[in-house]
Design a protein around this motif. Structure first.
Motif, PDB file in Angstrom:
ATOM      1  N   VAL A 305       0.837  -1.205   0.000  1.00 11.70           N
ATOM      2  CA  VAL A 305       0.000   0.000   0.000  1.00 11.70           C
ATOM      3  C   VAL A 305       0.870   1.253   0.000  1.00 11.70           C
ATOM      4  N   ALA A 308       2.232   1.798  -3.396  1.00 16.44           N
ATOM      5  CA  ALA A 308       1.199   2.367  -4.272  1.00 16.44           C
ATOM      6  C   ALA A 308       1.074   3.870  -4.077  1.00 16.44           C
ATOM      7  N   PRO A 313      -0.472   3.092  -8.330  1.00 19.21           N
ATOM      8  CA  PRO A 313      -1.281   1.902  -8.032  1.00 19.21           C
ATOM      9  C   PRO A 313      -0.797   0.629  -8.723  1.00 19.21           C
ATOM     10  N   GLY A 316       1.925  -1.004  -6.596  1.00 12.45           N
ATOM     11  CA  GLY A 316       1.370  -1.574  -5.373  1.00 12.45           C
ATOM     12  C   GLY A 316       0.563  -2.833  -5.637  1.00 12.45           C
ATOM     13  N   LEU A 317      -0.236  -2.816  -6.722  1.00  8.35           N
ATOM     14  CA  LEU A 317      -1.072  -3.973  -7.048  1.00  8.35           C
ATOM     15  C   LEU A 317      -0.211  -5.191  -7.390  1.00  8.35           C
ATOM     16  N   ARG A 336      -6.805  -3.998  -2.541  1.00 10.48           N
ATOM     17  CA  ARG A 336      -6.712  -4.394  -3.946  1.00 10.48           C
ATOM     18  C   ARG A 336      -7.826  -3.727  -4.758  1.00 10.48           C
ATOM     19  N   LEU A 339      -6.941  -0.076  -5.460  1.00  9.84           N
ATOM     20  CA  LEU A 339      -5.933   0.095  -6.507  1.00  9.84           C
ATOM     21  C   LEU A 339      -6.506  -0.235  -7.883  1.00  9.84           C
ATOM     22  N   ARG A 342      -8.412   2.746  -8.981  1.00  8.53           N
ATOM     23  CA  ARG A 342      -7.520   3.822  -9.429  1.00  8.53           C
ATOM     24  C   ARG A 342      -6.927   3.527 -10.805  1.00  8.53           C
TER      25      ARG A 342
END
Length: 381
Positions: A305, A308, A313, A316-317, A336, A339, A342
């Motif tokens: 996180v 991200a 994002p 991070g994902l 999840r 993200l 986003r």
């Protein structure tokens, strides 16, 4: 509790022995039976009955055997007892080093915090059946190894410290996630006692700093109706400046020892969160340090996180999708979903939010996720 027994029995050593026996009996019986509604009243009753039995036997044997000489102890070995806090003594007593860390933590949460097996299972992010098996194995080891439980002397406290800190943080976390101020404040009170008892242990100071910095935002993380307020939407004027100042001072003291452990690093991250603007790049780097000393799936999720927030994002994902062991953790699916949204992957985001809603436990989390789903469904019409 110990003070109440001393007043009732007029004998400190007898009261201490009775409390130790009550704790031992609780650890043997509670894992396979329902925890009493009032664990402290149960412990007090068992301890009192045990003490009375000892007194009766002593009176019967007095004419046959001479009284044994009193055990000599020094004040340096009795600082925990001299502190006079029965609950803290009970926690140190239950965190017996002969038991596996997860088992003794679970048993202590039952004995001290009165949590049920289901509640403890959610805390450990495991199935209730797996937690029950863990408790049964611990109980069997207590029986087979003849483990006795007694308030440890001061030189034995360091080997139990990590277990004690873990229990206190889990009690605090439960109070934080369920908006139970009494649990949060009790964990803070006990944490400060541990830090005072063991002033050269940086992790003790780090834990108290961590709890203070989290607690400082308690008034802003929920609305008056009990709904979740995301970190970036919180009203900073509601944050407790005194707790932030106290937490920062304790963190500074802990950092002076060098080689920061997990609680100190967690506290550094919490301190970075209360600064403005939030330095997400720095938070990401501290999480990378934390992953070296405490590579847990939850730390991996929090690191993802932070990545991200710092790098976007997609980065991070990619990290979240590589995490294993958190399939039943609603916050993984919620993060999840955020993200994915986003990244404009709306259909996948809806599915992730729906799964997070199904797994969420607290009413506040369920309402928040239901609101997210409604908003997405309405905007998609």
């Amino acid at each position: 509790m110990l003070a109440a027994l001393v007043r009732a029995l007029g004998d400190f050593e007898l009261a201490e022995d009775a409390l130790q026996e009550a704790c031992s009996r609780a650890l043997r019986t509670w894992p396979r039976a329902q925890v009493p509604d009032d664990p402290f009243a149960w412990l007090l009753s068992v301890a009192r009955n045990h003490a009375l039995d000892r007194l009766r036997h002593a009176r019967m044997a007095r004419t046959k055997l001479p009284a044994p000489p009193p055990e000599e102890t020094t004040m340096s070995e009795k600082q925990l007892v001299d502190l006079g806090d029965e609950r803290l003594s009970l926690i140190f007593t239950c965190c017996h080093p002969a038991l596996a860390e997860d088992a003794r933590t679970a048993l202590t949460l039952q004995a001290v915090a009165g949590l049920t097996a289901a509640q403890i299972a959610r805390t450990f992010l495991v199935a209730e059946s797996a937690l029950a098996q863990r408790l049964v194995r611990a109980k069997r080891k207590i029986r087979d190894a003849g483990i006795t439980f007694e308030v440890p002397a001061d030189h034995l406290l360091p080997e139990r410290l990590q277990g004690v800190l873990g229990v206190l943080y889990l009690i605090f976390t439960r109070g934080y996630t369920t908006a139970d101020a009494s649990l949060r404040l009790e964990a803070l009170r006990l944490g400060k006692l541990v830090a005072a008892l063991m002033p050269d242990e940086p992790e003790a100071h780090g834990l108290v700093a961590l709890m203070l910095l989290h607690d400082s935002r308690s008034a802003a993380r929920l609305t008056a109706e009990g709904d979740v307020v995301l970190f970036e939407d919180q009203d900073r004027t509601l944050w407790n400046a005194d707790e932030i100042s106290e937490g920062m001072a304790l963190l500074d003291r802990a950092l002076r020892f060098g080689s920061p452990g997990p609680y100190v690093l967690h506290a550094v991250i919490a301190a970075l969160h209360v600064q403005h603007p939030v330095d997400w790049t720095r938070i990401t780097s501290v999480y990378a340090e934390l992953l070296v000393v405490a590579p847990t799936p939850v730390v991996q999720l929090n690191h993802a996180v932070a990545v991200a927030m710092a790098d976007g994002p997609a980065s991070g994902l990619a990290l979240i999708d590589r995490i294993s062991g958190l399939d039943s953790y609603h916050l993984l699916h919620s993060a999840r979903a955020d993200l994915l949204l986003r990244l404009d992957r709306r259909t996948e985001a809806v599915a992730a939010y729906r799964l997070a809603h199904e797994l969420a436990v607290t009413p506040a989390d369920r309402r928040f996720l239901a609101g997210r789903l409604r908003s997405l469904e309405l905007s998609g019409e």
